[in-house]
Write an enzyme that holds these catalytic residues in place. Structure first.
Site, PDB file in Angstrom:
ATOM      1  N   TRP A   1       0.838  -1.208   0.000  1.00 22.37           N
ATOM      2  CA  TRP A   1       0.000   0.000   0.000  1.00 22.37           C
ATOM      3  C   TRP A   1       0.870   1.254   0.000  1.00 22.37           C
ATOM      4  CZ3 TRP A   1      -4.380  -1.257  -1.781  1.00 22.37           C
ATOM      5  CH2 TRP A   1      -4.988  -2.459  -1.423  1.00 22.37           C
TER       6      TRP A   1
ATOM      7  N   ASP B   1      -1.595   6.780   6.176  1.00 23.49           N
ATOM      8  CA  ASP B   1      -2.610   5.823   5.741  1.00 23.49           C
ATOM      9  C   ASP B   1      -2.827   4.891   6.927  1.00 23.49           C
ATOM     10  OD1 ASP B   1      -4.152   3.797   4.777  1.00 23.49           O
ATOM     11  OD2 ASP B   1      -2.791   3.190   3.166  1.00 23.49           O
TER      12      ASP B   1
ATOM     13  N   LYS C   1     -12.308  -1.701   7.964  1.00 19.35           N
ATOM     14  CA  LYS C   1     -11.601  -2.634   8.847  1.00 19.35           C
ATOM     15  C   LYS C   1     -11.993  -2.388  10.304  1.00 19.35           C
ATOM     16  CE  LYS C   1      -8.231  -2.369   5.313  1.00 19.35           C
ATOM     17  NZ  LYS C   1      -8.483  -3.587   4.578  1.00 19.35           N
TER      18      LYS C   1
HETATM   19  C1  LIG Z   1      -3.245  -0.072   4.555  1.00 21.72           C
HETATM   20  C2  LIG Z   1      -4.213  -0.004   3.415  1.00 21.72           C
HETATM   21  N1  LIG Z   1      -4.211   1.064   2.608  1.00 21.72           N
HETATM   22  C3  LIG Z   1      -5.052   1.166   1.565  1.00 21.72           C
HETATM   23  C4  LIG Z   1      -5.943   0.166   1.263  1.00 21.72           C
HETATM   24  C5  LIG Z   1      -6.852   0.316   0.083  1.00 21.72           C
HETATM   25  O1  LIG Z   1      -8.074   0.725   0.550  1.00 21.72           O
HETATM   26  P1  LIG Z   1      -9.351   0.910  -0.395  1.00 21.72           P
HETATM   27  O2  LIG Z   1      -9.705  -0.435  -0.889  1.00 21.72           O
HETATM   28  O3  LIG Z   1     -10.333   1.501   0.572  1.00 21.72           O
HETATM   29  O4  LIG Z   1      -8.972   1.849  -1.479  1.00 21.72           O
HETATM   30  C6  LIG Z   1      -6.005  -0.965   2.082  1.00 21.72           C
HETATM   31  C7  LIG Z   1      -6.982  -2.040   1.783  1.00 21.72           C
HETATM   32  O5  LIG Z   1      -6.944  -3.116   2.268  1.00 21.72           O
HETATM   33  C8  LIG Z   1      -5.108  -1.050   3.170  1.00 21.72           C
HETATM   34  O6  LIG Z   1      -5.117  -2.128   3.964  1.00 21.72           O
END
Ligand SMILES: Cc1ncc(COP(=O)(O)O)c(C=O)c1O
Length: 360
Positions: free
Chosen positions: A103, A173, A197
Protein backbone atom coordinates in the site's frame (compact mmCIF):
# COMPACT_ATOMS: atom_id res chain seq x y z
CA UNK A 1 -30.27 -16.73 17.99
CA UNK A 2 -27.68 -15.25 15.65
CA UNK A 3 -25.24 -17.70 14.15
CA UNK A 4 -22.06 -15.65 14.04
CA UNK A 5 -18.82 -17.23 12.83
CA UNK A 6 -15.38 -16.35 14.14
CA UNK A 7 -14.58 -13.95 11.32
CA UNK A 8 -10.92 -13.04 10.72
CA UNK A 9 -11.53 -11.16 7.48
CA UNK A 10 -8.94 -8.49 6.63
CA UNK A 11 -11.62 -6.18 5.34
CA UNK A 12 -14.45 -5.60 4.98
CA UNK A 13 -14.22 -7.04 8.46
CA UNK A 14 -16.31 -8.12 11.40
CA UNK A 15 -18.35 -5.39 13.10
CA UNK A 16 -19.70 -5.19 16.65
CA UNK A 17 -22.86 -7.31 16.86
CA UNK A 18 -24.60 -4.62 18.93
CA UNK A 19 -24.08 -2.12 16.10
CA UNK A 20 -25.40 -4.54 13.48
CA UNK A 21 -28.46 -5.29 15.63
CA UNK A 22 -29.15 -1.59 16.10
CA UNK A 23 -28.88 -0.93 12.37
CA UNK A 24 -31.17 -3.90 11.72
CA UNK A 25 -33.80 -2.60 14.12
CA UNK A 26 -33.76 0.81 12.43
CA UNK A 27 -33.42 -0.32 8.85
CA UNK A 28 -36.96 0.29 7.64
CA UNK A 29 -38.00 3.07 10.01
CA UNK A 30 -35.40 5.49 11.33
CA UNK A 31 -36.45 7.33 14.49
CA UNK A 32 -40.15 6.89 13.70
CA UNK A 33 -39.84 8.91 10.49
CA UNK A 34 -41.50 6.18 8.45
CA UNK A 35 -38.46 5.86 6.20
CA UNK A 36 -35.01 4.32 6.34
CA UNK A 37 -31.99 6.57 6.78
CA UNK A 38 -30.96 5.20 3.36
CA UNK A 39 -34.09 6.78 1.92
CA UNK A 40 -33.56 10.27 3.32
CA UNK A 41 -31.80 13.28 1.89
CA UNK A 42 -28.24 13.89 2.93
CA UNK A 43 -29.45 17.44 3.71
CA UNK A 44 -32.16 16.13 6.07
CA UNK A 45 -31.95 17.05 9.76
CA UNK A 46 -31.52 13.33 10.52
CA UNK A 47 -28.42 12.87 8.38
CA UNK A 48 -27.04 16.29 9.35
CA UNK A 49 -27.15 15.16 12.96
CA UNK A 50 -25.45 11.84 12.16
CA UNK A 51 -22.64 13.65 10.33
CA UNK A 52 -22.23 16.12 13.19
CA UNK A 53 -22.23 13.38 15.82
CA UNK A 54 -19.73 11.21 13.95
CA UNK A 55 -17.41 14.21 13.51
CA UNK A 56 -17.65 15.11 17.18
CA UNK A 57 -17.06 11.52 18.29
CA UNK A 58 -14.04 11.10 16.05
CA UNK A 59 -12.49 14.28 17.42
CA UNK A 60 -13.21 13.20 20.98
CA UNK A 61 -11.73 9.74 20.47
CA UNK A 62 -8.55 11.03 18.79
CA UNK A 63 -8.14 14.15 20.94
CA UNK A 64 -8.31 16.42 17.87
CA UNK A 65 -8.79 20.12 18.61
CA UNK A 66 -10.58 22.82 16.58
CA UNK A 67 -7.74 22.97 14.07
CA UNK A 68 -8.98 19.60 12.77
CA UNK A 69 -11.65 18.89 10.19
CA UNK A 70 -13.27 15.51 9.63
CA UNK A 71 -14.36 14.51 6.13
CA UNK A 72 -16.38 11.49 5.03
CA UNK A 73 -15.32 10.89 1.45
CA UNK A 74 -15.73 8.20 -1.17
CA UNK A 75 -13.15 6.51 -3.35
CA UNK A 76 -11.38 4.46 -0.69
CA UNK A 77 -7.95 4.97 0.78
CA UNK A 78 -6.69 4.37 -2.76
CA UNK A 79 -8.14 7.74 -3.82
CA UNK A 80 -6.25 9.40 -0.99
CA UNK A 81 -3.01 8.06 -2.50
CA UNK A 82 -3.75 10.53 -5.33
CA UNK A 83 -5.65 13.26 -3.50
CA UNK A 84 -2.92 13.97 -0.93
CA UNK A 85 -0.16 14.71 -3.45
CA UNK A 86 -2.63 16.44 -5.80
CA UNK A 87 -3.27 18.96 -3.01
CA UNK A 88 0.20 19.31 -1.59
CA UNK A 89 2.86 18.52 -4.19
CA UNK A 90 4.14 20.04 -7.41
CA UNK A 91 7.36 19.84 -9.35
CA UNK A 92 9.09 22.19 -6.87
CA UNK A 93 8.02 20.30 -3.77
CA UNK A 94 9.17 17.07 -2.19
CA UNK A 95 7.41 14.70 0.19
CA UNK A 96 9.00 11.76 1.97
CA UNK A 97 7.26 8.40 1.74
CA UNK A 98 8.32 5.51 3.98
CA UNK A 99 7.96 2.30 1.99
CA UNK A 100 6.83 -0.57 4.25
CA UNK A 101 4.50 -2.52 2.00
CA UNK A 102 2.34 -2.83 -1.09
CA UNK A 103 0.00 0.00 0.00
CA UNK A 104 2.93 2.34 0.69
CA UNK A 105 4.30 1.51 -2.77
CA UNK A 106 0.95 2.37 -4.34
CA UNK A 107 0.88 5.70 -2.49
CA UNK A 108 4.42 6.42 -3.76
CA UNK A 109 3.45 5.65 -7.34
CA UNK A 110 0.60 8.19 -7.22
CA UNK A 111 2.64 10.88 -5.45
CA UNK A 112 5.25 10.71 -8.20
CA UNK A 113 2.59 11.89 -10.66
CA UNK A 114 2.41 15.24 -8.87
CA UNK A 115 5.78 16.07 -7.37
CA UNK A 116 9.09 14.83 -6.04
CA UNK A 117 9.14 11.82 -3.82
CA UNK A 118 12.00 10.87 -1.55
CA UNK A 119 11.93 7.42 0.04
CA UNK A 120 13.76 7.62 3.39
CA UNK A 121 13.47 3.87 3.97
CA UNK A 122 12.21 0.82 2.12
CA UNK A 123 11.94 -2.74 3.36
CA UNK A 124 11.04 -4.00 -0.12
CA UNK A 125 14.33 -5.90 -0.42
CA UNK A 126 13.46 -7.66 2.86
CA UNK A 127 10.07 -8.66 1.47
CA UNK A 128 8.46 -5.98 3.63
CA UNK A 129 9.07 -7.95 6.81
CA UNK A 130 10.17 -5.01 8.92
CA UNK A 131 9.48 -1.50 10.12
CA UNK A 132 12.42 0.95 10.34
CA UNK A 133 13.99 2.21 13.56
CA UNK A 134 14.25 5.98 13.71
CA UNK A 135 18.01 5.76 13.00
CA UNK A 136 17.29 4.12 9.63
CA UNK A 137 15.20 6.98 8.24
CA UNK A 138 17.18 9.33 6.02
CA UNK A 139 14.87 12.22 5.23
CA UNK A 140 15.16 14.90 2.56
CA UNK A 141 15.99 18.45 3.69
CA UNK A 142 12.58 20.00 4.06
CA UNK A 143 9.75 17.63 3.08
CA UNK A 144 6.20 18.97 2.77
CA UNK A 145 5.14 15.97 4.81
CA UNK A 146 6.23 12.46 5.72
CA UNK A 147 3.84 9.75 4.58
CA UNK A 148 3.68 6.38 6.32
CA UNK A 149 1.38 3.35 6.43
CA UNK A 150 0.83 2.76 10.14
CA UNK A 151 -0.18 -0.87 9.68
CA UNK A 152 0.69 -3.02 6.70
CA UNK A 153 -2.39 -5.17 6.24
CA UNK A 154 -0.86 -7.59 3.75
CA UNK A 155 2.51 -8.21 5.37
CA UNK A 156 1.46 -8.06 9.04
CA UNK A 157 3.76 -5.29 10.24
CA UNK A 158 2.90 -2.17 12.21
CA UNK A 159 4.76 0.92 13.37
CA UNK A 160 5.05 0.56 17.16
CA UNK A 161 4.69 4.38 17.36
CA UNK A 162 4.74 7.37 15.03
CA UNK A 163 8.09 7.58 13.18
CA UNK A 164 10.43 10.44 14.08
CA UNK A 165 10.46 13.10 11.34
CA UNK A 166 12.71 16.03 12.39
CA UNK A 167 9.60 18.17 12.80
CA UNK A 168 7.80 17.46 9.50
CA UNK A 169 4.10 16.70 9.84
CA UNK A 170 2.94 13.15 9.21
CA UNK A 171 0.42 12.05 6.63
CA UNK A 172 -0.79 8.60 7.53
CA UNK A 173 -2.61 5.82 5.74
CA UNK A 174 -4.19 4.38 8.88
CA UNK A 175 -6.66 2.17 7.02
CA UNK A 176 -5.99 -0.98 8.99
CA UNK A 177 -5.27 0.27 12.51
CA UNK A 178 -7.15 3.55 12.90
CA UNK A 179 -8.69 3.82 16.37
CA UNK A 180 -7.06 0.59 17.52
CA UNK A 181 -4.69 2.43 19.91
CA UNK A 182 -3.90 6.00 21.01
CA UNK A 183 -2.19 8.30 18.52
CA UNK A 184 -0.16 11.44 19.07
CA UNK A 185 -2.45 13.68 17.04
CA UNK A 186 -0.07 16.66 17.27
CA UNK A 187 2.36 14.87 14.98
CA UNK A 188 -0.06 14.65 12.07
CA UNK A 189 -1.22 16.96 9.27
CA UNK A 190 -3.61 14.45 7.74
CA UNK A 191 -4.86 10.95 8.54
CA UNK A 192 -6.92 8.83 6.19
CA UNK A 193 -8.53 5.44 6.55
CA UNK A 194 -10.99 3.33 4.62
CA UNK A 195 -13.69 2.46 7.15
CA UNK A 196 -14.01 -1.20 6.28
CA UNK A 197 -11.60 -2.63 8.85
CA UNK A 198 -11.93 -0.95 12.22
CA UNK A 199 -14.70 1.55 11.66
CA UNK A 200 -17.65 0.30 9.67
CA UNK A 201 -18.71 -0.95 6.27
CA UNK A 202 -16.93 -0.22 3.01
CA UNK A 203 -17.91 2.92 1.14
CA UNK A 204 -16.64 5.73 3.31
CA UNK A 205 -13.10 6.97 3.75
CA UNK A 206 -12.42 8.96 6.87
CA UNK A 207 -10.08 11.90 6.31
CA UNK A 208 -8.94 13.98 9.25
CA UNK A 209 -7.12 17.10 8.12
CA UNK A 210 -5.54 19.90 10.08
CA UNK A 211 -6.57 23.36 8.82
CA UNK A 212 -3.09 24.79 9.37
CA UNK A 213 -1.69 21.97 7.23
CA UNK A 214 -4.24 22.70 4.51
CA UNK A 215 -2.83 26.23 4.30
CA UNK A 216 0.23 24.62 2.71
CA UNK A 217 -1.92 23.50 -0.20
CA UNK A 218 -0.25 24.02 -3.60
CA UNK A 219 -1.37 27.04 -5.65
CA UNK A 220 -1.97 25.20 -8.98
CA UNK A 221 -5.58 24.39 -9.85
CA UNK A 222 -7.08 21.25 -8.37
CA UNK A 223 -10.36 19.74 -9.68
CA UNK A 224 -13.18 20.76 -7.33
CA UNK A 225 -14.07 17.28 -6.07
CA UNK A 226 -10.41 16.46 -5.37
CA UNK A 227 -9.73 19.67 -3.48
CA UNK A 228 -9.84 19.18 0.30
CA UNK A 229 -11.01 22.78 0.72
CA UNK A 230 -14.23 21.92 -1.15
CA UNK A 231 -15.11 19.33 1.48
CA UNK A 232 -13.90 21.37 4.44
CA UNK A 233 -16.24 24.20 3.40
CA UNK A 234 -19.39 22.09 3.30
CA UNK A 235 -20.84 18.70 2.45
CA UNK A 236 -20.27 19.21 -1.27
CA UNK A 237 -21.94 16.18 -2.80
CA UNK A 238 -23.88 13.14 -1.59
CA UNK A 239 -21.85 11.38 1.06
CA UNK A 240 -22.10 7.60 1.60
CA UNK A 241 -24.96 8.13 4.01
CA UNK A 242 -25.45 4.58 5.23
CA UNK A 243 -21.74 3.94 5.76
CA UNK A 244 -21.41 7.13 7.82
CA UNK A 245 -24.51 6.12 9.79
CA UNK A 246 -22.83 2.80 10.65
CA UNK A 247 -19.48 4.43 11.44
CA UNK A 248 -21.29 6.76 13.83
CA UNK A 249 -22.59 3.78 15.81
CA UNK A 250 -19.16 2.10 15.79
CA UNK A 251 -17.69 5.34 17.19
CA UNK A 252 -20.36 5.35 19.90
CA UNK A 253 -19.41 1.75 20.72
CA UNK A 254 -15.70 2.68 20.90
CA UNK A 255 -16.49 5.48 23.36
CA UNK A 256 -18.74 3.27 25.47
CA UNK A 257 -15.99 0.65 25.71
CA UNK A 258 -13.51 3.20 27.00
CA UNK A 259 -11.88 4.72 23.93
CA UNK A 260 -8.44 4.12 22.53
CA UNK A 261 -6.70 3.11 25.76
CA UNK A 262 -9.26 0.32 26.19
CA UNK A 263 -8.66 -0.93 22.65
CA UNK A 264 -4.90 -0.68 23.07
CA UNK A 265 -5.01 -3.10 26.00
CA UNK A 266 -7.65 -5.31 24.40
CA UNK A 267 -5.88 -5.57 21.04
CA UNK A 268 -2.51 -6.23 22.70
CA UNK A 269 -4.06 -9.05 24.70
CA UNK A 270 -5.50 -10.67 21.58
CA UNK A 271 -2.27 -10.29 19.60
CA UNK A 272 -0.21 -11.71 22.49
CA UNK A 273 -2.39 -14.82 22.59
CA UNK A 274 -1.69 -15.51 18.92
CA UNK A 275 2.00 -14.58 18.87
CA UNK A 276 2.66 -16.70 21.98
CA UNK A 277 1.21 -19.63 20.08
CA UNK A 278 3.41 -18.93 17.05
CA UNK A 279 6.51 -18.72 19.24
CA UNK A 280 5.98 -22.06 21.00
CA UNK A 281 7.87 -24.08 18.42
CA UNK A 282 8.64 -24.07 14.70
CA UNK A 283 5.36 -25.60 13.44
CA UNK A 284 3.86 -22.15 12.98
CA UNK A 285 6.27 -19.52 11.68
CA UNK A 286 5.57 -15.80 12.00
CA UNK A 287 6.49 -14.08 8.75
CA UNK A 288 7.86 -10.76 10.07
CA UNK A 289 10.49 -9.52 12.50
CA UNK A 290 9.24 -9.69 16.07
CA UNK A 291 9.69 -5.95 16.79
CA UNK A 292 7.61 -5.12 13.72
CA UNK A 293 4.65 -7.40 14.42
CA UNK A 294 1.16 -6.06 13.81
CA UNK A 295 -1.52 -6.25 16.46
CA UNK A 296 -4.15 -6.14 13.72
CA UNK A 297 -3.04 -8.69 11.10
CA UNK A 298 -1.16 -11.72 12.39
CA UNK A 299 0.58 -13.45 9.48
CA UNK A 300 2.18 -16.87 9.62
CA UNK A 301 3.12 -19.97 7.66
CA UNK A 302 2.88 -23.70 8.29
CA UNK A 303 5.57 -26.26 7.38
CA UNK A 304 4.27 -26.54 3.80
CA UNK A 305 1.52 -25.29 1.49
CA UNK A 306 -0.45 -28.54 1.61
CA UNK A 307 -0.72 -28.22 5.37
CA UNK A 308 -1.79 -24.59 4.96
CA UNK A 309 -4.60 -25.66 2.64
CA UNK A 310 -5.67 -28.35 5.10
CA UNK A 311 -5.46 -25.84 7.97
CA UNK A 312 -7.76 -23.40 6.17
CA UNK A 313 -10.26 -26.09 5.23
CA UNK A 314 -10.43 -27.54 8.75
CA UNK A 315 -10.57 -24.08 10.30
CA UNK A 316 -13.59 -23.23 8.14
CA UNK A 317 -15.32 -26.40 9.30
CA UNK A 318 -14.76 -25.15 12.84
CA UNK A 319 -16.43 -21.82 12.08
CA UNK A 320 -13.08 -19.99 11.86
CA UNK A 321 -13.41 -18.00 8.66
CA UNK A 322 -11.33 -15.87 6.29
CA UNK A 323 -7.88 -16.89 7.50
CA UNK A 324 -6.24 -17.12 4.09
CA UNK A 325 -3.24 -14.82 3.62
CA UNK A 326 -3.37 -12.09 0.97
CA UNK A 327 -3.19 -13.59 -2.51
CA UNK A 328 0.18 -11.88 -3.15
CA UNK A 329 1.93 -13.53 -0.18
CA UNK A 330 0.04 -16.72 0.69
CA UNK A 331 0.10 -18.35 4.13
CA UNK A 332 -2.31 -17.54 6.94
CA UNK A 333 -3.51 -14.15 8.10
CA UNK A 334 -5.71 -13.63 11.15
CA UNK A 335 -7.12 -10.11 11.18
CA UNK A 336 -8.09 -9.21 14.71
CA UNK A 337 -9.41 -5.66 14.56
CA UNK A 338 -11.31 -3.89 17.37
CA UNK A 339 -14.54 -5.83 16.84
CA UNK A 340 -12.87 -9.25 16.89
CA UNK A 341 -13.67 -10.79 20.27
CA UNK A 342 -11.24 -12.45 22.64
CA UNK A 343 -13.42 -15.57 22.32
CA UNK A 344 -12.73 -15.67 18.59
CA UNK A 345 -8.99 -15.44 19.18
CA UNK A 346 -9.16 -18.13 21.87
CA UNK A 347 -11.10 -20.37 19.51
CA UNK A 348 -8.40 -19.90 16.88
CA UNK A 349 -5.59 -20.60 19.35
CA UNK A 350 -7.34 -23.80 20.51
CA UNK A 351 -7.77 -24.89 16.93
CA UNK A 352 -4.10 -24.15 16.18
CA UNK A 353 -3.05 -26.28 19.13
CA UNK A 354 -5.21 -29.20 18.02
CA UNK A 355 -4.04 -28.88 14.43
CA UNK A 356 -0.42 -28.88 15.51
CA UNK A 357 -0.78 -31.98 17.64
CA UNK A 358 -2.55 -33.92 14.87
CA UNK A 359 -0.12 -32.88 12.14
CA UNK A 360 3.39 -32.69 13.57
C1 LIG B 1 -3.25 -0.07 4.56
C2 LIG B 1 -4.21 0.00 3.41
N1 LIG B 1 -4.21 1.06 2.61
C3 LIG B 1 -5.05 1.17 1.57
C4 LIG B 1 -5.94 0.17 1.26
C5 LIG B 1 -6.85 0.32 0.08
O1 LIG B 1 -8.07 0.73 0.55
P1 LIG B 1 -9.35 0.91 -0.39
O2 LIG B 1 -9.70 -0.43 -0.89
O3 LIG B 1 -10.33 1.50 0.57
O4 LIG B 1 -8.97 1.85 -1.48
C6 LIG B 1 -6.00 -0.97 2.08
C7 LIG B 1 -6.98 -2.04 1.78
O5 LIG B 1 -6.94 -3.12 2.27
C8 LIG B 1 -5.11 -1.05 3.17
O6 LIG B 1 -5.12 -2.13 3.96
Amino acid sequence: MTNRAHNFSAGPATLPLSVLEKAKSELTDYKKKGASIIEMSHRSPEYTEINRQATERLKKITGADDDWEVLFLQGGASSQFMMVPHNFLNSNRTADYIDTGAWSAKAIKEAKLFGNVHVPFSSKDKNYTRIPNSGELSYSDNPEYVHFTSNNTIFGTQFPAEPETNGALLVCDASSDFLSRPINIDRYGLIYAGAQKNLGPAGVTIVMIRKSFLEKQRSEAIPTILNYKTHVEKIFNTPPVYAVYMVNYVLEWILEKGGLSYFDTFNTKKADLLYNELDKDSFYRGTVEKESRSKMNVTYRLPNEDLEKQFLAEAAKNNLLNLKGHRSVGGIRASIYNACSIESVEALVNFMQEFRSSNS
